[in-house]
Design a protein around this motif. Sequence first.
Motif, short mmCIF file in Angstrom:
data_model
loop_
_atom_site.label_atom_id
_atom_site.label_comp_id
_atom_site.label_asym_id
_atom_site.label_seq_id
_atom_site.Cartn_x
_atom_site.Cartn_y
_atom_site.Cartn_z
N LEU A 25 0.82 -1.21 0.00
CA LEU A 25 0.00 0.00 0.00
C LEU A 25 0.86 1.26 0.00
O LEU A 25 0.55 2.24 -0.69
CB LEU A 25 -0.93 0.01 1.21
N LEU A 26 1.94 1.24 0.78
CA LEU A 26 2.84 2.39 0.82
C LEU A 26 3.41 2.69 -0.55
O LEU A 26 3.39 3.84 -1.00
CB LEU A 26 3.98 2.14 1.81
N GLN A 27 3.92 1.65 -1.22
CA GLN A 27 4.49 1.87 -2.54
C GLN A 27 3.45 2.41 -3.51
O GLN A 27 3.72 3.36 -4.26
CB GLN A 27 5.08 0.57 -3.10
N ALA A 28 2.24 1.83 -3.49
CA ALA A 28 1.19 2.30 -4.39
C ALA A 28 0.81 3.75 -4.11
O ALA A 28 0.66 4.56 -5.03
CB ALA A 28 -0.04 1.39 -4.27
N MET A 29 0.67 4.10 -2.83
CA MET A 29 0.30 5.47 -2.46
C MET A 29 1.37 6.47 -2.90
O MET A 29 1.05 7.54 -3.44
CB MET A 29 0.08 5.57 -0.95
N LEU A 30 2.63 6.13 -2.69
CA LEU A 30 3.69 7.06 -3.05
C LEU A 30 3.88 7.15 -4.56
O LEU A 30 4.31 8.18 -5.08
CB LEU A 30 5.00 6.66 -2.36
N ILE A 31 3.57 6.07 -5.26
CA ILE A 31 3.59 6.12 -6.73
C ILE A 31 2.50 7.05 -7.23
O ILE A 31 2.72 7.87 -8.13
CB ILE A 31 3.43 4.70 -7.32
N VAL A 32 1.31 6.93 -6.65
CA VAL A 32 0.22 7.85 -7.01
C VAL A 32 0.63 9.29 -6.72
O VAL A 32 0.42 10.19 -7.54
CB VAL A 32 -1.07 7.50 -6.23
N MET A 83 -6.30 1.94 -2.78
CA MET A 83 -7.30 0.97 -2.32
C MET A 83 -8.19 0.48 -3.46
O MET A 83 -8.75 -0.62 -3.37
CB MET A 83 -8.15 1.58 -1.21
N LYS A 84 -8.35 1.29 -4.51
CA LYS A 84 -9.15 0.85 -5.66
C LYS A 84 -8.59 -0.43 -6.26
O LYS A 84 -9.31 -1.23 -6.84
CB LYS A 84 -9.17 1.94 -6.73
N ARG A 85 -7.27 -0.60 -6.14
CA ARG A 85 -6.60 -1.74 -6.77
C ARG A 85 -5.94 -2.64 -5.71
O ARG A 85 -4.98 -3.33 -6.02
CB ARG A 85 -5.55 -1.23 -7.76
N PRO A 96 7.20 12.59 -25.11
CA PRO A 96 6.80 13.41 -23.96
C PRO A 96 5.45 12.99 -23.41
O PRO A 96 4.53 12.65 -24.16
CB PRO A 96 6.74 14.83 -24.57
N LEU A 97 5.33 13.03 -22.08
CA LEU A 97 4.14 12.52 -21.44
C LEU A 97 3.16 13.61 -21.00
O LEU A 97 2.18 13.32 -20.35
CB LEU A 97 4.53 11.70 -20.21
N THR A 98 3.42 14.84 -21.35
CA THR A 98 2.57 15.94 -20.88
C THR A 98 1.11 15.70 -21.21
O THR A 98 0.22 15.84 -20.37
CB THR A 98 3.01 17.27 -21.51
N ASP A 99 0.84 15.31 -22.44
CA ASP A 99 -0.55 15.08 -22.84
C ASP A 99 -1.09 13.76 -22.34
O ASP A 99 -2.23 13.66 -21.91
CB ASP A 99 -0.66 15.12 -24.37
N SER A 100 -0.25 12.71 -22.38
CA SER A 100 -0.75 11.40 -22.02
C SER A 100 -1.01 11.25 -20.52
O SER A 100 -1.76 10.38 -20.12
CB SER A 100 0.25 10.32 -22.46
N LEU A 101 -0.40 12.11 -19.70
CA LEU A 101 -0.67 12.04 -18.27
C LEU A 101 -1.87 12.88 -17.85
O LEU A 101 -2.29 12.85 -16.71
CB LEU A 101 0.57 12.53 -17.48
N THR A 102 -2.44 13.60 -18.77
CA THR A 102 -3.52 14.53 -18.44
C THR A 102 -4.72 13.84 -17.83
O THR A 102 -5.39 14.38 -16.95
CB THR A 102 -3.95 15.32 -19.68
N ASP A 103 -5.02 12.63 -18.30
CA ASP A 103 -6.22 11.94 -17.84
C ASP A 103 -5.99 11.04 -16.64
O ASP A 103 -6.93 10.39 -16.16
CB ASP A 103 -6.82 11.11 -18.98
N ILE A 104 -4.75 10.95 -16.16
CA ILE A 104 -4.46 10.05 -15.04
C ILE A 104 -5.09 10.59 -13.76
O ILE A 104 -4.88 11.74 -13.38
CB ILE A 104 -2.94 9.90 -14.85
N PHE A 105 -5.86 9.78 -13.08
CA PHE A 105 -6.49 10.11 -11.80
C PHE A 105 -7.40 11.34 -11.91
O PHE A 105 -7.57 12.07 -10.94
CB PHE A 105 -5.43 10.38 -10.71
N ALA A 106 -7.92 11.60 -13.08
CA ALA A 106 -8.79 12.78 -13.24
C ALA A 106 -10.11 12.56 -12.49
O ALA A 106 -10.58 11.43 -12.38
CB ALA A 106 -9.05 13.03 -14.70
#
Length: 252
Positions: free
Chosen positions: A85-92, A113-115, A242-252
Amino acid sequence: MKSFDIGRVMSATFAVIARHPVVFLGLSLIVAGLPYGMMQFLALNLEQLSGPIVDLLFADVENYWLAMVMSGAGVFIIYFILAVLLQAMLIVATIRDMRGQDVDIGLCFAEAMKRFLSLIGLAILSLLGIILGLILFIMPGVILMLMWMVAVPAMVVENLSITDSLKRSAELASGSKGMMFLLAIIFMIASGTLSGMSEGIGFLNSTASVIMTMVAETAVAAVQAAGVAAVYVELRSVKEGPLTDSLTDIFA
């Protein structure tokens, strides 16, 4: 063609921790630093504490060794779950920081927790595979470790299944495993040095050793989680631009 850059990964790792020290170091202290500090304290005072601890925990237990094994297994399971859980939370938290979003502990916990069950399954499967590879010929285990290094962020960010996360991680790591291996060696040397220092201090001052252990393990846990996320972002950038656009929808 852009290539994997260790300096860029390390810079991103320490930058995100510096921007959110309470989240990264606070959570790592609770899950890693305090438990390891407690174990160091027990190890340094084993003779004085072993008797009272045994009397307190196992006074009414007939099978002492069975009780010890069961207690150890229970502690390991709890720590394993908390570490995942710690690793997942800090990755988020790292990904949210990299896309300019607020890093909130509650939101990071909710995303992890979703995953939860999938993350546990992924951790168990990958750990078993790596251990088996190490037992057989060592190198297969190392290769699997590198191939699956970013399976957790792939699952968290891209909402993949366990097998798809492993496949995605292997795909991203392809062509960069040499530099990833070098980065892993740097991390292991640094973490080993910190752990060795805390152990060595124990011969001089037990209190300082316990404190040093807590500091070292807190730092190692924070850097490891943020580093894995930074490696994931770096690999995606190398493979897909570049990930600027592809990260836009992450955790939206």
